[in-house]
Motif scaffolding. Sequence first.
Motif, PDB file in Angstrom:
ATOM      1  N   THR A  88       0.831  -1.200   0.000  1.00  0.00           N
ATOM      2  CA  THR A  88       0.000   0.000   0.000  1.00  0.00           C
ATOM      3  C   THR A  88       0.866   1.250   0.000  1.00  0.00           C
ATOM      4  O   THR A  88       0.591   2.221  -0.722  1.00  0.00           O
ATOM      5  CB  THR A  88      -0.950  -0.009   1.211  1.00  0.00           C
ATOM      6  OG1 THR A  88      -1.792  -1.165   1.145  1.00  0.00           O
ATOM      7  CG2 THR A  88      -1.813   1.227   1.245  1.00  0.00           C
ATOM      8  N   ASP A  89       1.940   1.236   0.789  1.00  0.00           N
ATOM      9  CA  ASP A  89       2.862   2.373   0.815  1.00  0.00           C
ATOM     10  C   ASP A  89       3.471   2.628  -0.565  1.00  0.00           C
ATOM     11  O   ASP A  89       3.573   3.783  -1.009  1.00  0.00           O
ATOM     12  CB  ASP A  89       3.984   2.115   1.820  1.00  0.00           C
ATOM     13  CG  ASP A  89       3.525   2.229   3.270  1.00  0.00           C
ATOM     14  OD1 ASP A  89       2.462   2.825   3.511  1.00  0.00           O
ATOM     15  OD2 ASP A  89       4.233   1.706   4.155  1.00  0.00           O
ATOM     16  N   VAL A  96       0.745   4.113  -2.961  1.00  0.00           N
ATOM     17  CA  VAL A  96       0.455   5.525  -2.667  1.00  0.00           C
ATOM     18  C   VAL A  96       1.602   6.409  -3.125  1.00  0.00           C
ATOM     19  O   VAL A  96       1.394   7.472  -3.737  1.00  0.00           O
ATOM     20  CB  VAL A  96       0.186   5.728  -1.160  1.00  0.00           C
ATOM     21  CG1 VAL A  96       0.089   7.220  -0.821  1.00  0.00           C
ATOM     22  CG2 VAL A  96      -1.095   5.021  -0.747  1.00  0.00           C
ATOM     23  N   ARG A 151      -4.977   6.495   0.424  1.00  0.00           N
ATOM     24  CA  ARG A 151      -4.574   5.245   1.064  1.00  0.00           C
ATOM     25  C   ARG A 151      -5.695   4.201   1.144  1.00  0.00           C
ATOM     26  O   ARG A 151      -5.443   3.029   0.883  1.00  0.00           O
ATOM     27  CB  ARG A 151      -4.010   5.534   2.457  1.00  0.00           C
ATOM     28  CG  ARG A 151      -3.361   4.300   3.075  1.00  0.00           C
ATOM     29  CD  ARG A 151      -2.627   4.586   4.373  1.00  0.00           C
ATOM     30  NE  ARG A 151      -1.960   3.360   4.800  1.00  0.00           N
ATOM     31  CZ  ARG A 151      -0.781   2.950   4.359  1.00  0.00           C
ATOM     32  NH1 ARG A 151      -0.128   3.684   3.473  1.00  0.00           N
ATOM     33  NH2 ARG A 151      -0.252   1.810   4.791  1.00  0.00           N
ATOM     34  N   HIS A 190      -1.667   9.653   1.437  1.00  0.00           N
ATOM     35  CA  HIS A 190      -1.516   8.925   2.694  1.00  0.00           C
ATOM     36  C   HIS A 190      -2.455   9.426   3.776  1.00  0.00           C
ATOM     37  O   HIS A 190      -2.763   8.696   4.723  1.00  0.00           O
ATOM     38  CB  HIS A 190      -0.066   8.973   3.187  1.00  0.00           C
ATOM     39  CG  HIS A 190       0.462  10.350   3.453  1.00  0.00           C
ATOM     40  ND1 HIS A 190       0.240  11.007   4.627  1.00  0.00           N
ATOM     41  CD2 HIS A 190       1.211  11.180   2.668  1.00  0.00           C
ATOM     42  CE1 HIS A 190       0.822  12.209   4.576  1.00  0.00           C
ATOM     43  NE2 HIS A 190       1.418  12.330   3.405  1.00  0.00           N
TER      44      HIS A 190
END
Length: 482
Positions: A86-87, A90, A97, A317
């Motif tokens: 996910t990081d 993004v 997010r 985020h």
Amino acid sequence: MSKPTTNYVDGEWRGSETGETIEVRNPANPDEVVATYPRSDKRDAAAAVDAAATAEAAWRDTPGPERGRILREAGTILDGRKEELTDILVAEEGKARPEAAGEVQRTIDIFHYFAGKASDLAGTRKASSGRDTNLYTRREPVGVAALVTPWNYPIAIPAWKLAPALVSGNTVVLKPASLAPGVVIEVARALDEAGLPDGVLNVVTGPGSTVGDEFITSEGTDLVSFTGSSEVGEMVYEQATGEGKRVQTEMGGKNPTLVTSSADPAEAADIVASGGFGTTGQSCTACSRAVVHEAVHDEFVAELVKRAESIDVGPGHDHEMGPQVSEAELSSTLDYIDVASNEGATLAAGGGVPDGDAVETGHFVEPTVFTEVEPDMRIAQEEVFGPVVGVIEVSDFEEGIAVANDVEYGLSASVVTDDHGEANRFVDAIDAGVVKVNEKTTGLELHVPFGGFKRSSSETWREQGDAGLRFYTIEKTVYDGY
């Protein structure tokens, strides 16, 4: 955050023949280089095709349940890395997010779903007219699959191509989009750790004009699956079919939501706002046209404007709507906003770059609503690929259907109505591959066919579910007289 810097070819992590790299920058902060990847060329692509061709026979002969076991294990590995994936998503693509996390989860679900289908690929037994003949079919892999995937769903779209290709026994060469390749590299890493044999999957980063072209035209590839713009997809289709390959293309959309006189304007505004502004409008199924009955038009517009102006724009985020993926995409959206104004549409909300420290440097744009849009305006005909919704007023249901169908595309469409008869008429009359009633145009179930009409698709093969498996397999009929 993982920062992979190599291609994955024949089970090895290696650089490119060029020695050159591509910088991927954070669209919320373009001064930040998130990672670098190889700027590969035809030599790297050809090596990947050779590896896939060499691995093809052994992978074809691997029992389906064993192929499924590897996919299931890879899905489990990805599940353990959801936060990291996910990081990366993004940072590279810019999604908010929650949207990025949902896309990662969808990828895990896709791998587990197709892992479960691996035991159902044996074919069917049929009754023979002869007493001493067994008659049955077999479903077999086509060969080496070339996958060319986009940046807007940089892990889910590769997954829904890759999983059915692998589980049905094909080997794969994959070119991810240069704007956001990191999550695809991580998928390859998970499959490698799960025990995928060398050469079965090969991932090469680089320009479509070199890597993609080699994958599509090489004598070593047998089928091509492409997702991207209609202009590029149509060229890919022509190239690949000219080489005698099986081809699947999923392309652009200009997706309508028809709001009928029986609809609740507030509910309709919620549906259109979610479909039009979600993922920053960067979805091929995004709603870009609200076709609204005159009886509810004014109230609907007021509600939609309220929702557009309430959206929190900023880095993905910690904000509701993230940036566009690149300066070029932002510029294109702003150009379309200027075109709409110059053509006579009325700007009702947004239309520019938001203010504030959080959005000072990124590729941000306000959620935008135009009213008094005519069906022949460019804003009503051409794909914008940004958070821009044009409202077209109509006098009755039949005019609404005609306006909704009066574009070159036919990917997704929805109707908001409190009349089930209208819903049925809409389903019958609309020219779209995905049709929804009282739901947004975006969002797909992973086990049903996905594809469009007209310039949204080659109209040959659908993706996802059993339809996806059919693309990656070919039937053989056996007459056994023993």
